[in-house]
Design an enzyme around this catalytic site. Structure first.
Site, PDB file in Angstrom:
ATOM      1  N   CYS A  92      -7.312 -28.120   7.063  1.00 10.14           N
ATOM      2  CA  CYS A  92      -6.149 -27.400   7.611  1.00 10.14           C
ATOM      3  C   CYS A  92      -5.577 -28.157   8.817  1.00 10.14           C
ATOM      4  CB  CYS A  92      -6.552 -25.971   8.004  1.00 10.14           C
ATOM      5  SG  CYS A  92      -7.172 -25.817   9.685  1.00 10.14           S
TER       6      CYS A  92
ATOM      7  N   HIS B 217      -5.975 -21.866  10.265  1.00  8.44           N
ATOM      8  CA  HIS B 217      -7.349 -22.235   9.891  1.00  8.44           C
ATOM      9  C   HIS B 217      -8.053 -21.078   9.179  1.00  8.44           C
ATOM     10  CE1 HIS B 217     -11.475 -23.510   9.851  1.00  8.44           C
ATOM     11  NE2 HIS B 217     -11.746 -22.300  10.303  1.00  8.44           N
TER      12      HIS B 217
ATOM     13  N   ASP C 129      -2.452   8.239  -1.818  1.00  7.94           N
ATOM     14  CA  ASP C 129      -3.729   8.955  -1.768  1.00  7.94           C
ATOM     15  C   ASP C 129      -4.040   9.369  -0.342  1.00  7.94           C
ATOM     16  OD1 ASP C 129      -4.269   6.463  -0.657  1.00  7.94           O
ATOM     17  OD2 ASP C 129      -6.278   6.352  -1.514  1.00  7.94           O
TER      18      ASP C 129
ATOM     19  N   ASP D 151       0.864  -1.189   0.000  1.00  8.90           N
ATOM     20  CA  ASP D 151       0.000   0.000   0.000  1.00  8.90           C
ATOM     21  C   ASP D 151       0.897   1.235   0.000  1.00  8.90           C
ATOM     22  OD1 ASP D 151       0.931   0.245   2.579  1.00  8.90           O
ATOM     23  OD2 ASP D 151      -0.970  -0.187   3.532  1.00  8.90           O
ATOM     24  N   SER D 152       0.301   2.402  -0.090  1.00  6.72           N
ATOM     25  CA  SER D 152       1.086   3.619  -0.298  1.00  6.72           C
ATOM     26  C   SER D 152       1.514   4.261   1.007  1.00  6.72           C
ATOM     27  CB  SER D 152       0.259   4.627  -1.080  1.00  6.72           C
ATOM     28  OG  SER D 152      -0.791   5.122  -0.268  1.00  6.72           O
ATOM     29  N   GLY D 153       0.948   3.832   2.122  1.00  7.14           N
ATOM     30  CA  GLY D 153       1.230   4.440   3.410  1.00  7.14           C
ATOM     31  C   GLY D 153       0.219   5.512   3.804  1.00  7.14           C
ATOM     32  N   GLY D 154      -0.541   5.989   2.820  1.00  7.54           N
ATOM     33  CA  GLY D 154      -1.466   7.096   3.085  1.00  7.54           C
ATOM     34  C   GLY D 154      -2.495   6.769   4.146  1.00  7.54           C
ATOM     35  N   PHE D 155      -3.097   5.588   4.048  1.00  9.60           N
ATOM     36  CA  PHE D 155      -4.164   5.240   4.993  1.00  9.60           C
ATOM     37  C   PHE D 155      -3.623   5.088   6.411  1.00  9.60           C
ATOM     38  CE2 PHE D 155      -6.827   2.134   7.222  1.00  9.60           C
ATOM     39  CZ  PHE D 155      -8.045   2.778   7.165  1.00  9.60           C
TER      40      PHE D 155
ATOM     41  N   CYS E 271     -12.909 -29.233   7.090  1.00  9.90           N
ATOM     42  CA  CYS E 271     -11.731 -28.422   6.774  1.00  9.90           C
ATOM     43  C   CYS E 271     -10.484 -29.297   6.816  1.00  9.90           C
ATOM     44  CB  CYS E 271     -11.600 -27.267   7.776  1.00  9.90           C
ATOM     45  SG  CYS E 271     -10.173 -26.206   7.481  1.00  9.90           S
TER      46      CYS E 271
ATOM     47  N   GLN F 219     -11.402   7.351  -5.156  1.00  9.48           N
ATOM     48  CA  GLN F 219     -11.998   7.829  -3.904  1.00  9.48           C
ATOM     49  C   GLN F 219     -13.371   8.411  -4.228  1.00  9.48           C
ATOM     50  OE1 GLN F 219     -11.071   7.375  -0.868  1.00  9.48           O
ATOM     51  NE2 GLN F 219      -8.945   6.682  -1.040  1.00  9.48           N
TER      52      GLN F 219
ATOM     53  N   CYS G 223      -7.716 -28.264  12.054  1.00  6.48           N
ATOM     54  CA  CYS G 223      -8.931 -29.088  12.028  1.00  6.48           C
ATOM     55  C   CYS G 223      -8.628 -30.575  11.880  1.00  6.48           C
ATOM     56  CB  CYS G 223      -9.847 -28.620  10.900  1.00  6.48           C
ATOM     57  SG  CYS G 223     -10.504 -26.965  11.188  1.00  6.48           S
TER      58      CYS G 223
ATOM     59  N   GLY H 240     -11.351   4.042   0.236  1.00  4.95           N
ATOM     60  CA  GLY H 240     -12.335   4.802   1.004  1.00  4.95           C
ATOM     61  C   GLY H 240     -13.586   4.033   1.362  1.00  4.95           C
TER      62      GLY H 240
ATOM     63  N   ASP I 220      -7.932  -7.501   0.372  1.00  3.78           N
ATOM     64  CA  ASP I 220      -6.973  -7.815   1.429  1.00  3.78           C
ATOM     65  C   ASP I 220      -7.636  -7.481   2.752  1.00  3.78           C
ATOM     66  OD1 ASP I 220      -6.550  -4.735   1.077  1.00  3.78           O
ATOM     67  OD2 ASP I 220      -5.623  -5.235   2.984  1.00  3.78           O
TER      68      ASP I 220
HETATM   69 ZN   LIG Z   1      -9.482 -25.669   9.580  1.00  2.00          ZN
END
Ligand SMILES: [Zn+2]
Length: 376
Positions: free
Chosen positions: A307, A336, A147, A93-97, A305, A190, A310, A217, A267
């Protein structure tokens, strides 16, 4: 493997699309969920474990990395991929947020923003030009334009002024990024929850020209209904042949709703952050593992699941290690959660490819409505 950054859509279903982003560091299957590796680590996970969950790309935070350990240091050590032992694509990311949400003593001008570090109070300056340089030092594959995201609540006038400055910053980001084959620069739309402002922002970005377009935004406290109402039109303002990235989203039902509306990338810290606070996400909704009802439960978190949490452990064990504050608690629940989020993306991609997204969504909602497993 492509030596260029290239996006191709292989199937659509309604507004939803599935495809592949080719990069010199590997493919990103879309719709894609990007785990967040804020400080050059997805907390509690080895990079190979993150990959094993099905992640094609990670997100790194410019703000955190510029403050600690410093982008120039990471550059001297061979770049972020080598530094954190993740050879696949990285988006920064740009760091702005984060400047807006984490730092103090901010002074915002047309030139950029001066701020005090949340780590040690030291003074720093971020602008489109410095953000591009930092992301170049990190070696990021997908670089985000710098931004400003106005703090809520904001009036429409404030949102408009901020958006127009972000569009001027988008042009400066484009100019400073230069020509870097194999690397991509994304612009960020935005405009808050105002349709005209969103359209104006999209037109400005398209005029500059980017390799991909983010919808910024949103997911900043406006609520799911308001977010979806913007996503009902905003993706349509963006070019069809470029990836669309919804920043900071989200919960599983946010992800499904965004993909249905034409989003290709997302993300969120949620799966990893929840994993460290005893919260699990399953196809049957959210589970609070610290709840006493799990203390004698020999069943897995989710019997379907695959993973490690689980397949190898009971709810009783997960409950115990959380209560005992053992490190394996965060490790297992994070694994998980990331696994579940990536499985959800696999399901979405396959459903879009098969033209069966509506059925997938119906089943997703029905499973969630069942709630967590029945009492013992
Ligand atoms: Zn799992």
């Amino acid at each position: 493997m492509s030596d260029r950054f290239q996006f191709s859509v292989s199937a659509t279903d309604g507004h939803a699309r599935t495809g592949v982003i080719q990069t010199p560091r590997g493919e990103i299957r879309t719709p894609a969920f990007m785990p967040v590796g804020t400080a050059a680590t997805v907390k509690a996970m080895l990079p190979e474990s993150v990959r094993a969950t099905g992640a094609d790309i990670l997100l790194g935070n410019t703000y955190h990395l510029m403050l600690r350990p410093g982008a120039e240091r990471i550059a001297r050590l061979g770049g972020l991929h080598k530094f954190m032992n993740w050879q696949r694509p990285i988006l920064t990311d740009s760091g702005g947020f984060q400047v807006m949400s984490l730092s103090s003593l901010r002074k915002l001008t047309e030139d950029g923003v001066t701020f005090a570090s949340h780590v040690d109070g030291s003074r720093h300056f971020l602008s489109p030009e410095t953000s591009m340089q930092i992301q170049r030092d990190l070696g990021s594959d997908i670089v985000m334009a710098f931004d400003e995201c106005p703090a809520l609540p904001a009036t429409e006038d404030e949102v408009a002024k901020s958006m127009r400055m972000s569009m001027r910053w988008a042009q400066r980001s484009r100019d400073a990024f230069g020509d870097r084959p194999g690397h991509a620069l994304f612009g960020i739309m935005q405009g808050g929850v105002t349709r005209d402002l969103r359209e104006e922002s999209a037109e400005a970005l398209k005029g500059i020209g980017f390799d991909g377009y983010a919808i910024g935004g949103l997911a900043v406290g406006e609520g799911q209904e308001a977010m979806f109402s913007v996503l009902d039109y905003a993706p349509g303002f963006l070019p069809e042949d470029k990836p669309r990235y919804l920043m900071g989203v989200g919960k599983p039902d946010d992800i499904v709703g965004a993909v249905v509306r034409g989003v290709d990338m997302m993300d969120c810290v949620l799966p990893s952050r929840s994993g460290r606070t005893g919260q699990a996400w399953t196809r049957r909704g959210q589970v609070n593992i610290k709840n006493a009802r799990h203390a004698d439960d020999p069943r897995p978190l989710d019997a379907d699941c695959t993973c490690p949490a689980c397949t190898g452990y009971s709810r009783a064990y997960l409950h115990h290690v959380f209560r005992a504050q053992e490190m394996i608690s965060g490790m297992l629940l994070t694994w998980h959660n990331l696994h579940y989020f990536q499985e959800l993306m696999v399901g979405l991609r396959e459903a879009i490819a098969a033209g069966q997204l509506a059925g997938f969504v119906t089943q997703f909602e029905a499973q969630r409505a069942q709630g967590d497993i029945d009492p013992l």
